[in-house]
Design a protein around this motif. Structure first.
Motif, PDB file in Angstrom:
ATOM      1  N   ARG A 177      56.389  78.131  37.596  1.00  0.00           N
ATOM      2  CA  ARG A 177      57.042  79.372  38.239  1.00  0.00           C
ATOM      3  C   ARG A 177      58.306  79.622  37.995  1.00  0.00           C
ATOM      4  NH1 ARG A 177      58.628  80.394  44.797  1.00  0.00           N
ATOM      5  NH2 ARG A 177      60.466  79.249  44.041  1.00  0.00           N
ATOM      6  N   ARG A 229      67.946  67.428  39.288  1.00  0.00           N
ATOM      7  CA  ARG A 229      66.803  67.995  39.942  1.00  0.00           C
ATOM      8  C   ARG A 229      65.737  66.800  40.001  1.00  0.00           C
ATOM      9  NH1 ARG A 229      67.420  74.227  37.682  1.00  0.00           N
ATOM     10  NH2 ARG A 229      69.213  74.489  38.703  1.00  0.00           N
ATOM     11  N   ASP A 234      60.960  68.568  34.592  1.00  0.00           N
ATOM     12  CA  ASP A 234      62.028  69.481  34.599  1.00  0.00           C
ATOM     13  C   ASP A 234      62.965  68.754  33.769  1.00  0.00           C
ATOM     14  OD1 ASP A 234      62.876  72.122  36.183  1.00  0.00           O
ATOM     15  OD2 ASP A 234      64.873  71.070  35.464  1.00  0.00           O
TER      16      ASP A 234
HETATM   17  C1  LIG Z   1      64.506  79.085  37.378  1.00  0.00           C
HETATM   18  S1  LIG Z   1      64.159  77.603  37.618  1.00  0.00           S
HETATM   19  C2  LIG Z   1      62.445  77.554  38.534  1.00  0.00           C
HETATM   20  C3  LIG Z   1      62.180  76.452  39.224  1.00  0.00           C
HETATM   21  C4  LIG Z   1      61.148  76.256  40.120  1.00  0.00           C
HETATM   22  N1  LIG Z   1      59.847  76.521  39.092  1.00  0.00           N
HETATM   23  C5  LIG Z   1      60.988  77.531  40.858  1.00  0.00           C
HETATM   24  O1  LIG Z   1      60.151  78.500  40.851  1.00  0.00           O
HETATM   25  O2  LIG Z   1      61.743  77.570  42.000  1.00  0.00           O
HETATM   26  C6  LIG Z   1      63.523  76.966  36.036  1.00  0.00           C
HETATM   27  C7  LIG Z   1      63.286  75.648  35.818  1.00  0.00           C
HETATM   28  O3  LIG Z   1      62.895  75.394  34.586  1.00  0.00           O
HETATM   29  C8  LIG Z   1      63.345  74.121  33.720  1.00  0.00           C
HETATM   30  N2  LIG Z   1      62.918  74.325  32.536  1.00  0.00           N
HETATM   31  C9  LIG Z   1      63.382  75.560  31.673  1.00  0.00           C
HETATM   32  N3  LIG Z   1      62.900  75.079  30.284  1.00  0.00           N
HETATM   33  C10 LIG Z   1      62.519  74.064  30.510  1.00  0.00           C
HETATM   34  C11 LIG Z   1      61.754  73.330  29.413  1.00  0.00           C
HETATM   35  N4  LIG Z   1      61.707  73.749  28.245  1.00  0.00           N
HETATM   36  N5  LIG Z   1      61.202  72.287  29.703  1.00  0.00           N
HETATM   37  C12 LIG Z   1      61.373  71.585  30.892  1.00  0.00           C
HETATM   38  N6  LIG Z   1      61.954  72.251  32.036  1.00  0.00           N
HETATM   39  C13 LIG Z   1      62.520  73.465  31.726  1.00  0.00           C
HETATM   40  C14 LIG Z   1      64.956  74.544  34.252  1.00  0.00           C
HETATM   41  O4  LIG Z   1      65.667  73.230  34.232  1.00  0.00           O
HETATM   42  C15 LIG Z   1      64.855  74.981  35.697  1.00  0.00           C
HETATM   43  O5  LIG Z   1      64.829  73.669  36.614  1.00  0.00           O
END
Ligand SMILES: C[S@@+](CC[C@H](N)C(=O)[O-])C[C@H]1O[C@@H](n2cnc3c(N)ncnc32)[C@H](O)[C@@H]1O
Length: 239
Positions: free
Chosen positions: A148, A106, A101
């Motif tokens: 997800r 987190r 992440d």
């Molecule tokens: C809406 S949350 C969903 C988290 C989890 N997968 C869920 O379903 O509850 C999106 C997560 O993706 C991470 N994220 C978004 N773009 C990313 C990237 N390019 N590389 C790594 N993490 C990313 C954000 O920091 C965030 O914690």
């Protein structure tokens, strides 16, 4: 309905049995999630019942992917508060799991959860998928990438496909009504070396909602120019 009942019965509806230990691990995870959520933003879902259904059972529904089994190496891209990676690790205790992440707070939370639950063979990566996808230690090293609620399929494919070995799979957990999103993702699947295997429509236990799991097999190497630099997949998605 209490949390234990929801987990036990919901798991049965998905087609699996959870042991007493697995139930206790998920309850402990829920407690840590709600406790830490008061200090750092982890989830908008705070009702216990909703945590059980929309986070835990929804994550566990990936077991419907028949190729997923103990012993595989899996990366959860944009795992946030650990979904779907941690519930899957609780179920398949022997997977080698990497949680990635871009938000360090987190990642700290996830380390605490794995220590408290006694989950072994978990690696934590703080950073962007676009950067790790180009790193020799992570590129094409995984049997499975899962994600997800991170991005639209065409963007998500560029984040996730570089991690998957040829012969491995990318699993995208999606909501209902994803036909258009899948159409827009067709080109990215091809460019990145994938082939659509199937889309599974899954009823979420104790809910009216159906979710979809999209399974993509990696049939050839991802061209080295992907993933493009951090931010580019969102700014100019592959279409
Ligand atoms: C809406 S949350 C969903 C988290 C989890 N997968 C869920 O379903 O509850 C999106 C997560 O993706 C991470 N994220 C978004 N773009 C990313 C990237 N390019 N590389 C790594 N993490 C990313 C954000 O920091 C965030 O914690």
């Amino acid at each position: 309905m209490n949390s234990v009942y929801i987990l036990k019965e919901g798991a049965k509806q998905i087609g699996i049995d959870l042991s007493e230990q697995q139930i206790q691990q998920l309850i402990q995870y829920k407690e840590l999630l709600l406790e830490w959520n008061e200090k750092i933003n982890l989830t908008a879902i705070t009702e216990e019942r909703d945590v059980m259904i929309k986070h835990f059972l929804d994550s566990l529904s990936c077991v419907k992917v028949s190729r997923l089994k103990n012993g595989v190496k899996m990366i959860d891209v944009g795992t946030g508060a650990g979904f779907p990676g941690i519930p899957l690790k609780v179920y398949y205790q022997d997977i080698q799991l990497t949680l990635l992440d871009s938000l360090n707070k987190r990642i700290n939370f996830l380390q605490t959860v794995c220590d408290s639950l006694g989950l072994k063979a978990v690696e934590f990566l703080h950073g962007r998928a676009e950067d790790y996808g180009n790193h020799k230690n992570y590129r094409e090293k995984y049997d499975f990438a899962v994600a997800r609620a991170v991005a639209e399929l065409n963007i998500l494919l560029e984040y996730c496909m570089p991690f998957v070995k040829v012969g491995g799979y990318f699993i995208a957990q999606k909501g209902p009504n994803i036909e258009e999103e899948m159409n827009r993702g067709q080109k990215a699947i091809e460019i990145l070396g994938g082939k659509l295997v199937e889309k599974i429509d899954i009823p979420l236990p104790f809910s009216e909602i159906n979710h979809n799991i999209v399974i993509i097999k990696k049939i050839k190497q991802t061209p080295t120019k992907y993933p493009r630099k951090a931010g580019t997949p969102t700014k100019s998605p592959l279409i």
